[in-house]
Design a protein around this motif. Structure first.
Motif, PDB file in Angstrom:
ATOM      1  N   PRO A 141     -11.441 -39.583   6.293  1.00 19.35           N
ATOM      2  CA  PRO A 141     -12.750 -40.235   6.418  1.00 19.35           C
ATOM      3  C   PRO A 141     -13.930 -39.249   6.432  1.00 19.35           C
ATOM      4  O   PRO A 141     -15.012 -39.588   5.926  1.00 19.35           O
ATOM      5  CB  PRO A 141     -12.659 -40.986   7.746  1.00 19.35           C
ATOM      6  N   ALA A 142     -13.746 -38.041   6.975  1.00 16.19           N
ATOM      7  CA  ALA A 142     -14.853 -37.070   7.011  1.00 16.19           C
ATOM      8  C   ALA A 142     -15.203 -36.623   5.585  1.00 16.19           C
ATOM      9  O   ALA A 142     -16.380 -36.516   5.223  1.00 16.19           O
ATOM     10  CB  ALA A 142     -14.474 -35.867   7.872  1.00 16.19           C
ATOM     11  N   ARG A 143     -14.182 -36.376   4.791  1.00 19.04           N
ATOM     12  CA  ARG A 143     -14.402 -36.012   3.379  1.00 19.04           C
ATOM     13  C   ARG A 143     -15.108 -37.163   2.643  1.00 19.04           C
ATOM     14  O   ARG A 143     -16.058 -36.950   1.893  1.00 19.04           O
ATOM     15  CB  ARG A 143     -13.056 -35.680   2.731  1.00 19.04           C
ATOM     16  N   GLU A 144     -14.664 -38.402   2.920  1.00 14.30           N
ATOM     17  CA  GLU A 144     -15.291 -39.562   2.265  1.00 14.30           C
ATOM     18  C   GLU A 144     -16.768 -39.677   2.641  1.00 14.30           C
ATOM     19  O   GLU A 144     -17.602 -39.987   1.791  1.00 14.30           O
ATOM     20  CB  GLU A 144     -14.559 -40.857   2.652  1.00 14.30           C
ATOM     21  N   ALA A 145     -17.084 -39.402   3.907  1.00 11.86           N
ATOM     22  CA  ALA A 145     -18.486 -39.500   4.340  1.00 11.86           C
ATOM     23  C   ALA A 145     -19.339 -38.484   3.576  1.00 11.86           C
ATOM     24  O   ALA A 145     -20.462 -38.791   3.150  1.00 11.86           O
ATOM     25  CB  ALA A 145     -18.588 -39.273   5.841  1.00 11.86           C
ATOM     26  N   ARG A 146     -18.778 -37.273   3.369  1.00 12.83           N
ATOM     27  CA  ARG A 146     -19.533 -36.258   2.607  1.00 12.83           C
ATOM     28  C   ARG A 146     -19.691 -36.685   1.142  1.00 12.83           C
ATOM     29  O   ARG A 146     -20.752 -36.506   0.543  1.00 12.83           O
ATOM     30  CB  ARG A 146     -18.825 -34.890   2.688  1.00 12.83           C
ATOM     31  N   GLN A 147     -18.638 -37.250   0.578  1.00 10.96           N
ATOM     32  CA  GLN A 147     -18.710 -37.704  -0.824  1.00 10.96           C
ATOM     33  C   GLN A 147     -19.751 -38.808  -0.985  1.00 10.96           C
ATOM     34  O   GLN A 147     -20.515 -38.816  -1.947  1.00 10.96           O
ATOM     35  CB  GLN A 147     -17.340 -38.238  -1.282  1.00 10.96           C
ATOM     36  N   ILE A 148     -19.767 -39.746  -0.029  1.00  3.95           N
ATOM     37  CA  ILE A 148     -20.717 -40.866  -0.112  1.00  3.95           C
ATOM     38  C   ILE A 148     -22.150 -40.348  -0.027  1.00  3.95           C
ATOM     39  O   ILE A 148     -23.011 -40.717  -0.828  1.00  3.95           O
ATOM     40  CB  ILE A 148     -20.429 -41.919   0.977  1.00  3.95           C
ATOM     41  N   ALA A 149     -22.404 -39.433   0.935  1.00  2.97           N
ATOM     42  CA  ALA A 149     -23.763 -38.894   1.096  1.00  2.97           C
ATOM     43  C   ALA A 149     -24.197 -38.194  -0.203  1.00  2.97           C
ATOM     44  O   ALA A 149     -25.324 -38.383  -0.681  1.00  2.97           O
ATOM     45  CB  ALA A 149     -23.802 -37.931   2.269  1.00  2.97           C
ATOM     46  N   ARG A 150     -23.269 -37.404  -0.771  1.00  2.17           N
ATOM     47  CA  ARG A 150     -23.589 -36.663  -2.000  1.00  2.17           C
ATOM     48  C   ARG A 150     -23.850 -37.622  -3.162  1.00  2.17           C
ATOM     49  O   ARG A 150     -24.829 -37.486  -3.898  1.00  2.17           O
ATOM     50  CB  ARG A 150     -22.439 -35.717  -2.315  1.00  2.17           C
ATOM     51  N   LEU A 151     -22.959 -38.613  -3.322  1.00  2.00           N
ATOM     52  CA  LEU A 151     -23.114 -39.544  -4.444  1.00  2.00           C
ATOM     53  C   LEU A 151     -24.370 -40.396  -4.319  1.00  2.00           C
ATOM     54  O   LEU A 151     -25.016 -40.708  -5.318  1.00  2.00           O
ATOM     55  CB  LEU A 151     -21.901 -40.465  -4.551  1.00  2.00           C
ATOM     56  N   ARG A 152     -24.718 -40.768  -3.093  1.00  2.00           N
ATOM     57  CA  ARG A 152     -25.941 -41.567  -2.903  1.00  2.00           C
ATOM     58  C   ARG A 152     -27.170 -40.762  -3.337  1.00  2.00           C
ATOM     59  O   ARG A 152     -28.078 -41.296  -3.962  1.00  2.00           O
ATOM     60  CB  ARG A 152     -26.072 -42.028  -1.439  1.00  2.00           C
ATOM     61  N   GLN A 153     -27.144 -39.460  -3.015  1.00  3.21           N
ATOM     62  CA  GLN A 153     -28.276 -38.603  -3.428  1.00  3.21           C
ATOM     63  C   GLN A 153     -28.331 -38.467  -4.942  1.00  3.21           C
ATOM     64  O   GLN A 153     -29.384 -38.571  -5.559  1.00  3.21           O
ATOM     65  CB  GLN A 153     -28.119 -37.207  -2.827  1.00  3.21           C
ATOM     66  N   GLU A 198     -22.073 -46.134  -3.903  1.00  4.89           N
ATOM     67  CA  GLU A 198     -21.201 -46.087  -2.728  1.00  4.89           C
ATOM     68  C   GLU A 198     -20.051 -47.096  -2.863  1.00  4.89           C
ATOM     69  O   GLU A 198     -18.893 -46.777  -2.595  1.00  4.89           O
ATOM     70  CB  GLU A 198     -22.023 -46.371  -1.456  1.00  4.89           C
ATOM     71  N   LYS A 199     -20.385 -48.310  -3.323  1.00  5.85           N
ATOM     72  CA  LYS A 199     -19.352 -49.337  -3.490  1.00  5.85           C
ATOM     73  C   LYS A 199     -18.304 -48.893  -4.512  1.00  5.85           C
ATOM     74  O   LYS A 199     -17.110 -49.085  -4.331  1.00  5.85           O
ATOM     75  CB  LYS A 199     -19.978 -50.658  -3.964  1.00  5.85           C
TER      76      LYS A 199
END
Ligand SMILES: O=C(O)C(=O)C[C@]1(C(=O)O)C=C[C@@H](O)C=C1
Length: 107
Positions: free
Chosen positions: A56-68, A81-82
Motif C-alpha cells: 500500500p505504501a508503494r501504491e500511495a506513492r504511485q497514485i500521488a505521482r500519477l495524479r501530478q 487514479e481509478k
C-alpha cells in the motif's frame, strides 16, 4: 458546401480521428502487456521471498505521482487514479495466484 460535401467531410474527419484512436489503443495494449510482464516477475520475486502481494505504501506513492502527471497532461487526476487502482487490483490477483502456486497444494 453541399450536404453531401459536409457528409464527406464528416466521414473523412471521423475516419482520420478513428485511425489515431486505433493506434493509441494498440499502444496502450502493448504498454500494458509490457507492464504485466514486469509485474509477473515482481510476483515471482515476492512469492520466493515471502513478501505480501500488495504494498500500500508503494501504491500511495504511485497514485500521488500519477495524479501530478495527469494534472500536467490535462487529464482528470481522479480518472488516472481509478485506472491505476484497476490495473493494480489485477496485478495483486496475479501475485496471489503466483504465491498460491509456489506454496504448493499442501500449503
Ligand atoms: O511494486 C510492487 O510491489 C508491485 O507488486 C507492483 C504493483 C503495481 O502493479 O504497480 C502492484 C501491487 C503493489 O501493491 C504495488 C505495485
Amino acid at each position: 458546401m453541399t450536404t453531401s460535401n459536409v457528409d464527406e467531410y464528416v466521414t473523412a474527419e471521423l475516419n482520420r480521428l478513428r485511425e489515431s484512436i486505433d493506434n493509441i489503443d494498440a499502444a496502450v495494449v502493448h504498454m500494458l502487456a509490457e507492464r504485466f510482464k514486469a509485474t509477473q516477475q515482481v510476483g515471482h520475486l515476492k512469492a520466493e521471498h515471502h513478501l505480501p502481494p500488495a504494498d500500500p505504501a508503494r501504491e500511495a506513492r504511485q497514485i500521488a505521482r500519477l495524479r501530478q502527471l495527469a494534472e500536467s497532461a490535462r487529464l482528470d487526476p481522479a480518472f488516472a487514479e481509478k485506472l491505476l487502482n484497476f490495473i493494480v487490483a489485477e496485478v495483486i490477483r496475479h501475485h496471489e495466484r503466483i504465491a498460491e502456486e509456489s506454496a504448493g497444494p499442501d500449503a
